[in-house]
Write a protein that holds these residues in place. Structure first.
Motif, PDB file in Angstrom:
ATOM      1  N   GLU A   2       0.685  -1.672  -0.350  1.00  0.00           N
ATOM      2  CA  GLU A   2      -0.196   0.295   0.106  1.00  0.00           C
ATOM      3  C   GLU A   2       0.625   1.137   0.331  1.00  0.00           C
ATOM      4  O   GLU A   2       0.027   2.675  -0.361  1.00  0.00           O
ATOM      5  N   PHE A   3       2.185   1.645   0.414  1.00  0.00           N
ATOM      6  CA  PHE A   3       3.071   2.241   0.175  1.00  0.00           C
ATOM      7  C   PHE A   3       4.121   1.869   0.049  1.00  0.00           C
ATOM      8  O   PHE A   3       5.082   1.844   1.238  1.00  0.00           O
ATOM      9  N   PRO A   4       3.886   1.694  -1.210  1.00  0.00           N
ATOM     10  CA  PRO A   4       5.660   1.208  -1.431  1.00  0.00           C
ATOM     11  C   PRO A   4       6.959   2.484  -1.362  1.00  0.00           C
ATOM     12  O   PRO A   4       8.268   1.784  -1.186  1.00  0.00           O
ATOM     13  N   GLN A   5       6.640   3.672  -1.426  1.00  0.00           N
ATOM     14  CA  GLN A   5       7.078   4.553  -1.644  1.00  0.00           C
ATOM     15  C   GLN A   5       8.179   4.713  -0.166  1.00  0.00           C
ATOM     16  O   GLN A   5       9.004   5.347   0.289  1.00  0.00           O
ATOM     17  N   ASN A   6       7.606   3.702   1.265  1.00  0.00           N
ATOM     18  CA  ASN A   6       7.759   4.161   3.077  1.00  0.00           C
ATOM     19  C   ASN A   6       9.825   3.175   2.368  1.00  0.00           C
ATOM     20  O   ASN A   6       9.419   2.607   2.651  1.00  0.00           O
ATOM     21  N   ALA A   7      10.550   4.248   3.159  1.00  0.00           N
ATOM     22  CA  ALA A   7      11.483   3.420   3.250  1.00  0.00           C
ATOM     23  C   ALA A   7      11.695   3.346   4.855  1.00  0.00           C
ATOM     24  O   ALA A   7      12.697   2.469   5.303  1.00  0.00           O
ATOM     25  N   CYS A   8      10.532   3.004   5.784  1.00  0.00           N
ATOM     26  CA  CYS A   8      10.984   2.798   6.868  1.00  0.00           C
ATOM     27  C   CYS A   8      11.024   0.843   6.842  1.00  0.00           C
ATOM     28  O   CYS A   8      10.618   0.596   6.717  1.00  0.00           O
ATOM     29  N   VAL A   9      11.965   0.761   8.299  1.00  0.00           N
ATOM     30  CA  VAL A   9      11.947  -0.969   8.208  1.00  0.00           C
ATOM     31  C   VAL A   9      11.006  -1.161   9.988  1.00  0.00           C
ATOM     32  O   VAL A   9      11.703   0.076  10.456  1.00  0.00           O
ATOM     33  N   VAL A  10      10.282  -1.897   9.137  1.00  0.00           N
ATOM     34  CA  VAL A  10       9.554  -1.957  10.911  1.00  0.00           C
ATOM     35  C   VAL A  10      10.594  -3.000  11.443  1.00  0.00           C
ATOM     36  O   VAL A  10      10.736  -4.113  11.396  1.00  0.00           O
ATOM     37  N   GLU A  11      10.472  -2.511  12.762  1.00  0.00           N
ATOM     38  CA  GLU A  11      11.956  -3.479  13.680  1.00  0.00           C
ATOM     39  C   GLU A  11      10.671  -4.106  14.735  1.00  0.00           C
ATOM     40  O   GLU A  11      11.223  -5.480  14.939  1.00  0.00           O
TER      41      GLU A  11
END
Length: 135
Positions: A14-23
């Motif tokens: 849904e948010f392919p532009q997101n570069a955050c990593v879910v830790e």
């Protein structure tokens, strides 16, 4: 509730532009990180404010999804941030979120932002999300 893997898959779709990593994802909590490179720096060699706000926003969203389930139209209604000190241009930004109130229509949470996992916060954000009514 969704697993960390399910939330990661949802964000990628849904948010392919997101570069955050879910830790980490917990009940009423989440930790995300974002790598830092030249594209995330502003003049003066510090991490840009918009990137810090994005990390805070994603941390809130992930904590909410982990608490109420995958409700895609849950949206930010406010986000306030205090910039406390200059982050390192070499370390990832880490956002540690704790949800303070989870209601039927609104969720309020706070995010402590760190330069990697250094002890001192670089910023502190408080955000409110609106949960869409159930059909």
């Amino acid at each position: 509730m969704p697993t960390k893997t399910e939330i990661v898959d949802f964000l990628a779709r849904e948010f392919p532009q997101n570069a955050c990593v879910v830790e980490e994802v917990g009940h009423r909590s989440a930790t995300v990180s974002h790598p830092i490179g030249p594209a995330q720096l502003r003049p003066g060699g510090t991490v840009s404010g918009p990137l810090l706000m994005a990390v805070a926003d994603v941390a809130l969203y992930v904590a909410i999804l982990g608490t109420i389930g995958l409700v895609p139209l849950t949206v930010t209604t406010s986000l306030t941030i205090n910039f406390l000190r200059k982050p390192s241009p070499r370390n990832p930004i880490v956002g540690v979120c704790r949800l303070m109130k989870v209601g039927r229509a609104l969720v309020v949470g706070e995010v402590a932002l760190y330069s990697d996992r250094n002890e001192e916060m670089v910023a502190h954000a408080v955000g409110t999300y609106s949960i869409p009514p159930k059909p």
